[in-house]
Design an enzyme around this catalytic site. Structure first.
Site, PDB file in Angstrom:
ATOM      1  N   CYS A 136       0.838  -1.211   0.000  1.00 17.81           N
ATOM      2  CA  CYS A 136       0.000   0.000   0.000  1.00 17.81           C
ATOM      3  C   CYS A 136       0.867   1.253   0.000  1.00 17.81           C
ATOM      4  CB  CYS A 136      -0.926  -0.024   1.212  1.00 17.81           C
ATOM      5  SG  CYS A 136      -1.921   1.459   1.378  1.00 17.81           S
ATOM      6  N   CYS A 139      -0.274   4.144   2.225  1.00 18.09           N
ATOM      7  CA  CYS A 139      -0.034   3.884   3.646  1.00 18.09           C
ATOM      8  C   CYS A 139       1.438   4.050   4.005  1.00 18.09           C
ATOM      9  CB  CYS A 139      -0.442   2.466   4.019  1.00 18.09           C
ATOM     10  SG  CYS A 139      -2.022   1.963   3.349  1.00 18.09           S
ATOM     11  N   ASP A 140       2.328   3.537   3.172  1.00 19.88           N
ATOM     12  CA  ASP A 140       3.719   3.365   3.606  1.00 19.88           C
ATOM     13  C   ASP A 140       4.749   4.171   2.825  1.00 19.88           C
ATOM     14  OD1 ASP A 140       2.826   1.589   5.524  1.00 19.88           O
ATOM     15  OD2 ASP A 140       2.993  -0.137   4.202  1.00 19.88           O
TER      16      ASP A 140
HETATM   17  C1  LIG Z   1       0.141  -4.512   4.289  1.00 18.52           C
HETATM   18  C2  LIG Z   1      -0.966  -3.499   4.412  1.00 18.52           C
HETATM   19  C3  LIG Z   1      -0.726  -2.306   5.087  1.00 18.52           C
HETATM   20  C4  LIG Z   1      -1.728  -1.366   5.200  1.00 18.52           C
HETATM   21  N1  LIG Z   1      -1.468  -0.205   5.884  1.00 18.52           N
HETATM   22  C5  LIG Z   1      -2.439   0.718   6.026  1.00 18.52           C
HETATM   23  C6  LIG Z   1      -2.190   1.936   6.721  1.00 18.52           C
HETATM   24  O1  LIG Z   1      -1.074   2.194   7.197  1.00 18.52           O
HETATM   25  N2  LIG Z   1      -3.216   2.811   6.821  1.00 18.52           N
HETATM   26  C7  LIG Z   1      -4.456   2.592   6.281  1.00 18.52           C
HETATM   27  O2  LIG Z   1      -5.344   3.423   6.419  1.00 18.52           O
HETATM   28  N3  LIG Z   1      -4.712   1.446   5.614  1.00 18.52           N
HETATM   29  C8  LIG Z   1      -3.746   0.515   5.471  1.00 18.52           C
HETATM   30  N4  LIG Z   1      -3.996  -0.636   4.770  1.00 18.52           N
HETATM   31  C9  LIG Z   1      -5.340  -0.830   4.188  1.00 18.52           C
HETATM   32  C10 LIG Z   1      -6.314  -1.284   5.284  1.00 18.52           C
HETATM   33  O3  LIG Z   1      -5.755  -2.361   5.980  1.00 18.52           O
HETATM   34  C11 LIG Z   1      -7.656  -1.674   4.670  1.00 18.52           C
HETATM   35  O4  LIG Z   1      -8.167  -0.606   3.924  1.00 18.52           O
HETATM   36  C12 LIG Z   1      -8.660  -2.055   5.762  1.00 18.52           C
HETATM   37  O5  LIG Z   1      -8.138  -3.081   6.564  1.00 18.52           O
HETATM   38  C13 LIG Z   1      -9.991  -2.491   5.174  1.00 18.52           C
HETATM   39  O6  LIG Z   1     -10.811  -2.886   6.206  1.00 18.52           O
HETATM   40  P1  LIG Z   1     -12.059  -3.840   5.978  1.00 18.52           P
HETATM   41  O7  LIG Z   1     -12.745  -3.938   7.299  1.00 18.52           O
HETATM   42  O8  LIG Z   1     -12.862  -3.364   4.835  1.00 18.52           O
HETATM   43  O9  LIG Z   1     -11.488  -5.249   5.521  1.00 18.52           O
HETATM   44  P2  LIG Z   1     -10.294  -6.172   5.987  1.00 18.52           P
HETATM   45  O10 LIG Z   1      -9.312  -5.484   6.849  1.00 18.52           O
HETATM   46  O11 LIG Z   1      -9.813  -6.799   4.724  1.00 18.52           O
HETATM   47  O12 LIG Z   1     -11.024  -7.283   6.885  1.00 18.52           O
HETATM   48  C14 LIG Z   1     -11.861  -8.240   6.316  1.00 18.52           C
HETATM   49  C15 LIG Z   1     -12.377  -9.131   7.401  1.00 18.52           C
HETATM   50  O13 LIG Z   1     -13.357 -10.005   6.854  1.00 18.52           O
HETATM   51  C16 LIG Z   1     -13.161 -11.307   7.386  1.00 18.52           C
HETATM   52  N5  LIG Z   1     -13.752 -12.276   6.462  1.00 18.52           N
HETATM   53  C17 LIG Z   1     -13.501 -12.475   5.138  1.00 18.52           C
HETATM   54  N6  LIG Z   1     -14.265 -13.484   4.663  1.00 18.52           N
HETATM   55  C18 LIG Z   1     -15.022 -13.923   5.708  1.00 18.52           C
HETATM   56  C19 LIG Z   1     -15.991 -14.940   5.882  1.00 18.52           C
HETATM   57  N7  LIG Z   1     -16.354 -15.751   4.882  1.00 18.52           N
HETATM   58  N8  LIG Z   1     -16.546 -15.105   7.102  1.00 18.52           N
HETATM   59  C20 LIG Z   1     -16.209 -14.304   8.134  1.00 18.52           C
HETATM   60  N9  LIG Z   1     -15.295 -13.316   8.029  1.00 18.52           N
HETATM   61  C21 LIG Z   1     -14.707 -13.138   6.840  1.00 18.52           C
HETATM   62  C22 LIG Z   1     -11.646 -11.423   7.538  1.00 18.52           C
HETATM   63  O14 LIG Z   1     -11.319 -12.436   8.466  1.00 18.52           O
HETATM   64  C23 LIG Z   1     -11.322 -10.021   8.058  1.00 18.52           C
HETATM   65  O15 LIG Z   1     -11.510  -9.978   9.446  1.00 18.52           O
HETATM   66  C24 LIG Z   1      -3.013  -1.604   4.632  1.00 18.52           C
HETATM   67  C25 LIG Z   1      -3.261  -2.802   3.967  1.00 18.52           C
HETATM   68  C26 LIG Z   1      -2.257  -3.746   3.859  1.00 18.52           C
HETATM   69  C27 LIG Z   1      -2.534  -5.049   3.153  1.00 18.52           C
END
Ligand SMILES: Cc1cc2nc3c(=O)[nH]c(=O)nc-3n(C[C@H](O)[C@H](O)[C@H](O)COP(=O)(O)OP(=O)(O)OC[C@H]3O[C@@H](n4cnc5c(N)ncnc54)[C@H](O)[C@@H]3O)c2cc1C
Length: 313
Positions: A136, A139-140
């Protein structure tokens, strides 16, 4: 409710979107049930420093941030279950959700299953993620001021991220498997004009070299896919930009998805099925940030609350 598995609101996913939805739904007295899935805490649990989440001027570790958000949801009695949802029936309300060997029913459903960054799936990437390797740029990028870095990928995202990274890095080298980019012509032209961006063609990253201390990636082992030869490339960071995959297999044929597989939402978080709401990266291929996911989790909980209010006779 009569049956212990009947709930007003079920939330699928425990990232920023799911837990924020849980905080709001719980504080609205909807006693939400959250399924954590296979990645409790979501994508932020695979990173280290998060410096752009408001309220943490010194930054916070991703896993710690998610632990705090979870505690906040639990404080208001959100029930959290460590299961993956394996099946949903959205054809009628209450919606049926299957996890483990049990069925659960929800008057309203919030889908926040996120998206997964496509990764190279090599051991050194896993070991160095958050320690010089990132998925990302927004982010980084800031951590790579004055450094020479590489970006893997050949699509629009890879080039957009490369352009963005030139604000910080002294040099950005795009490494692509083919001898032509998939990105749009206009993006290709812009990138090729940027004096800080170079290209390495026909090459794959075989290994990321470094011990990861203080962001200390020191290079890459590359394989030329045409000649088969390997070489070392010196750089101090690697961004993997080979795309994202929304976690929507469960909803295929059940919710409207866009051609890339993201859930289509309208008027806030509404999906095409009344009573089913979506939040976070699962419906957002543009911003993909913790704060935007959290914001849309809040929207989904408020939308669910208003839906239930209107549906109550
Ligand atoms: C390496 C990395 C670094 C990042 N750093 C930053 C940062 O510094 N700042 C920032 O703002 N953003 C950052 N991001 C982006 C940020 O992490 C995402 O935008 C954010 O986590 C999205 O949140 P979400 O709740 O939509 O989904 P996610 O974080 O993707 O969570 C999805 C959830 O759904 C669950 N799930 C999936 N399928 C199922 C199922 N069938 N049954 C039950 N549960 C399920 C998973 O277990 C998980 O808990 C980063 C991303 C990555 C990959």
């Amino acid at each position: 409710m009569a049956n212990k598995n009947q709930h007003k609101v079920i939330i699928i996913g425990s990232g920023c979107a799911g837990y924020t939805a849980a905080i709001y739904a719980a504080r609205a007295n909807l006693s939400p049930l959250v399924f954590e899935g296979v990645q409790p805490g979501g994508q932020l649990t695979i990173t280290t420093e998060v410096e752009n989440y408001p309220g943490f001027p010194e930054g916070i570790l991703g896993p710690e941030l998610m632990e705090r958000v979870k505690k906040q949801a639990e404080r208001f009695n959100a029930k959290i279950i460590s299961e993956n949802v394996t099946e949903v029936d959205l054809s009628k309300r209450p919606f049926r959700v299957k996890a483990g060997n049990e069925d659960y029913w929800a008057e309203a459903l919030i889908v926040s299953t996120g998206a997964s960054a496509r990764l190279l799936n090599i051991e050194s990437e896993k070991r160095l993620m958050g320690h010089g390797v990132s998925a990302c740029a927004t982010c980084d990028g800031f951590f790579f001021k004055g450094k020479e870095i590489a970006v893997v990928g050949g699509g629009d995202t890879a080039l957009e991220e490369s352009m963005f990274l030139t604000k910080f890095a002294s040099k950005v080298t795009v490494i692509h498997r083919r001898d032509q980019l998939r990105a749009s012509k206009i993006m290709q032209e812009k990138t090729k004009k940027n004096p800080k961006i170079a290209f390495i063609w026909d090459s794959a990253v075989e290994e990321i070299l470094g011990d990861g201390k203080n962001h200390s990636v020191r290079g890459l082992r590359l394989k030329n896919l045409k000649t088969g030869t390997t070489s070392e490339f010196a750089c101090q960071g690697l961004f993997v930009a080979i795309g994202h995959k929304p976690n929507t297999e469960l909803f295929q044929g059940k919710l409207e998805l866009n051609p890339a597989g993201y859930i289509v939402t309208k008027d806030g978080s509404k999906t095409n099925v009344p009573g089913v709401f979506a939040a976070g990266d699962v419906q957002d291929h543009v911003y993909r940030q913790a704060i935007t996911a959290a914001g849309s989790g809040c929207i989904a909980a408020i939308d669910a609350e208003r839906f239930l209010e209107a549906a109550t006779p």
